[in-house]
Scaffold this active site. Structure first.
Site, mmCIF file in Angstrom:
data_model
loop_
_atom_site.group_PDB
_atom_site.id
_atom_site.type_symbol
_atom_site.label_atom_id
_atom_site.label_comp_id
_atom_site.label_asym_id
_atom_site.label_seq_id
_atom_site.Cartn_x
_atom_site.Cartn_y
_atom_site.Cartn_z
ATOM 1 N N ARG A 233 -42.063 37.670 113.385
ATOM 2 C CA ARG A 233 -43.600 37.296 113.961
ATOM 3 C C ARG A 233 -44.341 38.207 113.397
ATOM 4 O O ARG A 233 -44.111 39.509 113.478
ATOM 5 C CB ARG A 233 -43.406 37.060 115.208
ATOM 6 C CG ARG A 233 -44.126 35.903 115.817
ATOM 7 C CD ARG A 233 -43.632 35.856 117.442
ATOM 8 N NE ARG A 233 -43.270 34.414 117.392
ATOM 9 C CZ ARG A 233 -44.012 33.362 117.276
ATOM 10 N NH1 ARG A 233 -45.395 33.304 117.452
ATOM 11 N NH2 ARG A 233 -43.406 32.044 117.439
ATOM 12 N N GLU B 70 -46.320 22.867 115.235
ATOM 13 C CA GLU B 70 -46.419 21.878 116.350
ATOM 14 C C GLU B 70 -47.913 21.655 116.438
ATOM 15 O O GLU B 70 -48.610 22.528 116.756
ATOM 16 C CB GLU B 70 -45.862 22.400 117.325
ATOM 17 C CG GLU B 70 -45.693 21.461 118.848
ATOM 18 C CD GLU B 70 -45.241 22.079 120.176
ATOM 19 O OE1 GLU B 70 -44.487 23.199 119.932
ATOM 20 O OE2 GLU B 70 -45.546 21.316 121.093
ATOM 21 N N LYS C 218 -50.577 30.404 120.861
ATOM 22 C CA LYS C 218 -51.473 29.392 121.036
ATOM 23 C C LYS C 218 -51.748 29.112 122.689
ATOM 24 O O LYS C 218 -52.972 28.805 122.872
ATOM 25 C CB LYS C 218 -50.680 28.121 120.501
ATOM 26 C CG LYS C 218 -50.998 27.887 118.958
ATOM 27 C CD LYS C 218 -50.400 26.672 118.385
ATOM 28 C CE LYS C 218 -48.915 26.670 118.158
ATOM 29 N NZ LYS C 218 -48.553 25.765 117.503
HETATM 30 P P1 ATP Z 1 -47.385 30.148 118.800
HETATM 31 O O1 ATP Z 1 -46.562 31.188 119.674
HETATM 32 O O2 ATP Z 1 -48.663 30.602 118.419
HETATM 33 O O3 ATP Z 1 -47.615 28.897 119.920
HETATM 34 P P2 ATP Z 1 -45.364 28.673 117.653
HETATM 35 O O4 ATP Z 1 -44.334 29.238 116.767
HETATM 36 O O5 ATP Z 1 -45.072 28.031 118.692
HETATM 37 O O6 ATP Z 1 -46.404 29.841 117.694
HETATM 38 P P3 ATP Z 1 -45.682 26.585 115.613
HETATM 39 O O7 ATP Z 1 -46.675 25.652 115.442
HETATM 40 O O8 ATP Z 1 -44.271 26.196 116.117
HETATM 41 O O9 ATP Z 1 -46.300 27.696 116.786
HETATM 42 O O10 ATP Z 1 -45.359 27.483 114.511
HETATM 43 C C1 ATP Z 1 -45.194 26.871 112.930
HETATM 44 C C2 ATP Z 1 -44.562 27.835 112.337
HETATM 45 O O11 ATP Z 1 -45.401 28.959 111.833
HETATM 46 C C3 ATP Z 1 -43.118 28.052 112.916
HETATM 47 O O12 ATP Z 1 -42.452 28.049 111.451
HETATM 48 C C4 ATP Z 1 -43.403 29.612 113.165
HETATM 49 O O13 ATP Z 1 -42.429 30.460 113.023
HETATM 50 C C5 ATP Z 1 -44.466 30.194 112.203
HETATM 51 N N1 ATP Z 1 -45.269 31.125 112.910
HETATM 52 C C6 ATP Z 1 -45.990 31.006 114.228
HETATM 53 N N2 ATP Z 1 -46.543 32.199 114.618
HETATM 54 C C7 ATP Z 1 -46.241 33.076 113.737
HETATM 55 C C8 ATP Z 1 -46.562 34.472 113.540
HETATM 56 N N3 ATP Z 1 -47.281 35.210 114.354
HETATM 57 N N4 ATP Z 1 -46.109 34.969 112.420
HETATM 58 C C9 ATP Z 1 -45.175 34.370 111.596
HETATM 59 N N5 ATP Z 1 -45.124 32.940 111.563
HETATM 60 C C10 ATP Z 1 -45.408 32.511 112.630
HETATM 61 MG MG MG Z 2 -42.761 26.471 117.744
#
Ligand code: ATP
Ligand code: MG
Length: 556
Positions: A259, A34, A269
């Site tokens: 994660r 995102e 984020k």
């Molecule tokens: P954040 O909690 O940092 O905002 P998010 O999941 O909302 O993370 P996205 O941009 O939606 O951020 O993530 C893109 C991809 O990266 C998703 O498929 C998510 O599952 C993966 N991802 C995000 N954070 C992690 C993590 N700490 N470990 C492994 N994969 C991750």
């Molecule tokens: Mg997300």
């Protein structure tokens, strides 16, 4: 090591699917960020995993921006994400998509569900919807709008799209079951009204699909075979499967992995944005940030990060990975590739009393003992040198094999010197160390027959250039700031950055360019920073050295 390790659970699933001829044996993954922040090391895990699986099984991996929320997303993030992924992978992806490209298709999917009597427009407010949701022990209550006719729903949904209503006045909900044991299936929202400008579609839309209605369908539209996401989406999977089944679209299958968390930092984020906005760090690419851009700036290499991600692999349970492992990977890589140079961070002057005034030696010294192709460089030597203050002790401790009155050391790539005395100022600080040198101990042509236990680095005073050096420590004082009581920011390490405004570097280093890596002998691996100017070079320390000096000492 990647060749030798056993298959992870995702690889096992994929190999089984291929063996069974599922999806014609094709493997198609995606990385779906995102664009509401910069990528961090957790994302790196997901990138390496998704692109890695595609590569391993001759499949494809799409980059898809999950940009369904117009409020938090920005073009700056899109650009940074692209840059970071290409840097990390070392190649450019084949397919690039935006969920916002599917807005029309998603709208049509919604219409299809309305026509099938599986979605309805609800007039309830957000509060009413929350209040009628029920709980794990109690069923929810049906909305009074639940039994609207298909015709009325179609007309209302079209009016929502046409901007006839204000934000929050109406929603579109899936008609599933208000008593479903999984709360996410109690008539979940599909669309909400948001009169907001979108970074790509502008003002074309004033209704936006919920993530849960966009994500799974986007996978289907792209024929993603293995949709890999993090564990928190495990309970959403039945909903995605429900939409797929009712719409009769490509059956993407979701698989969840844990994660990745890294010790002494935060990864969300939202939290990283706070650190940036409240100036606890200097931007998303601050070298202390766990972002890909921060790590790059600090001097971590793409290869080291990939190796780290590969080493930690995938897990089904949440866990904390030790920051030390990442540092280990960085060291391993830089050891092979970074040229060795000399820089004195905390200088004191060494005067070679028996070396003629105005004379100089130019030594040819190798750049990297691990890599012959790195060649050699010239190293000027003269009567006065800068050495580290800590390499001299007036009263040497036990096993201190460096300079002290009467003790000898080798000056790296130069001569053996013997300490004859020193000078102090009124405050008692050592201002000069005096030595004599042994001309016959010249490196590479040593006929002195002496062996000394210590070797130290130095920079010729007459030839030295100056630079700024920034040393880093962990950003947080505790292993897992997010799980501690109170505000995570109260655990920020106040000493996470130390600036040395003026250190001395050997002249060969004066040509360093942004992003270049060096090993400052005995001091760590450093990377030239973007703040460098033609007047002043700035170096970040990526990581300290393990004590490789013992080995260096033997080589002289
Ligand atoms: P954040 O909690 O940092 O905002 P998010 O999941 O909302 O993370 P996205 O941009 O939606 O951020 O993530 C893109 C991809 O990266 C998703 O498929 C998510 O599952 C993966 N991802 C995000 N954070 C992690 C993590 N700490 N470990 C492994 N994969 C991750
Ligand atoms: Mg997300």
């Amino acid at each position: 090591m990647s060749e030798e390790r056993s298959l992870n659970f995702l690889e096992e699933i994929i190999e089984k699917d291929i063996a069974e001829g599922k999806n014609g044996g094709l493997v198609h993954t995606r990385f779906p960020p995102e664009p509401n922040g910069y990528l961090h090391i957790g994302h790196a895990s997901s990138i390496c995993l998704n692109f890695g699986l595609a590569k391993k099984y001759n499949g494809k991996c799409n980059l898809r921006f999950d940009d369904t929320n117009p409020v938090t997303e920005e073009t700056e993030y899109v650009e940074s994400i692209k840059y970071d992924i290409e840097w990390l992978l070392g190649y450019k992806w084949d397919n690039e998509f935006f969920a916002s490209d599917y807005f029309e298709q998603l709208y049509q999917f919604a219409v299809t569900l309305i026509e099938k009597g599986l979605a309805y427009v609800d007039d309830s407010s957000a509060e009413e919807i929350a209040a009628t949701k029920g709980s794990t022990t109690e069923p929810g209550r049906n909305s009074p709008c639940r039994d609207r006719s298909v015709a009325e729903n179609l007309q209302l949904f079209a009016a929502m799209r046409d901007g006839k209503y204000k934000d929050g006045e109406k929603t579109l909900r899936a008609k599933i079951d208000m008593a479903h044991p999984n709360l996410l299936l109690r008539d979940p929202l599909m669309y909400r009204i948001k009169h907001a400008h979108h970074h790509r579609t502008g003002d074309k839309w004033c209704i936006y699909p919920m993530y849960d209605f966009a994500h799974g369908q986007s996978d289907s539209i792209e024929h993603i075979t293995h949709s890999i996401c993090t564990l928190e989406f495990i309970h959403h999977r039945p909903l995605y499967d429900w939409f797929i089944e009712k719409l009769g679209i490509f059956p993407s299958k979701q698989y969840e992995f844990a994660r990745r968390n890294l010790s002494y930092t935060v990864m969300s984020k939202r939290k990283l944005l706070q650190l940036v906005n409240e100036n606890h760090v200097n931007g998303w690419d601050d070298p202390r940030m766990p972002t890909i851009s921060g790590m790059r700036r600090r001097g971590y290499t793409a290869k080291a990060i990939r190796e780290f991600c590969d080493t930690i692999g995938v897990a089904k349970r949440e866990n904390m990975v030790d920051l030390g492992l990442l540092e280990f990977c960085v060291r391993e890589d830089l050891n092979k590739t970074a040229n060795r140079v000399m820089a004195v961070l905390d200088p004191v002057k060494l005067v070679i009393t028996n070396y003629p005034d105005g004379q100089e030696d130019i030594f040819e010294t190798i750049n990297n003992p691990e890599d012959e192709s790195a060649g050699t460089r010239s190293l000027p030597f003269s009567k006065e040198l800068w050495i580290e203050r800590e390499d001299f002790m007036e009263e040497p401790a036990k096993k201190f094999f460096r300079l002290a009155p009467g003790q000898m050391v080798r000056l790296k790539s130069a001569y053996i010197v013997k300490c004859e005395g020193f000078k102090k100022d009124e405050a008692g600080n050592v201002t000069e160390v005096h030595c004599s040198y042994l001309p016959e101990s010249k490196s590479g042509n040593d006929t002195s027959g002496l062996t000394v236990k210590g070797t130290i680095h130095w920079v010729s005073v007459a030839h030295a250039k100056t630079a700024e050096v920034r040393l880093y420590d962990r950003l947080f004082k505790v292993e897992d700031p997010s799980s501690e009581e109170g505000d995570f920011k109260s655990y920020i390490n106040p000493d996470s950055m130390k600036v040395l405004p003026q250190v001395y570097i050997e002249p060969a280093l004066a040509v360093a360019k942004e992003g270049e890596h060096y090993q400052f002998m005995r001091k760590g691996y450093f990377c030239a920073d973007k703040d460098s100017t033609s007047e002043k070079l700035v170096f970040n320390r990526a990581v300290t050295l393990k004590d490789t000096w013992a080995k260096e000492a033997k080589k002289g």
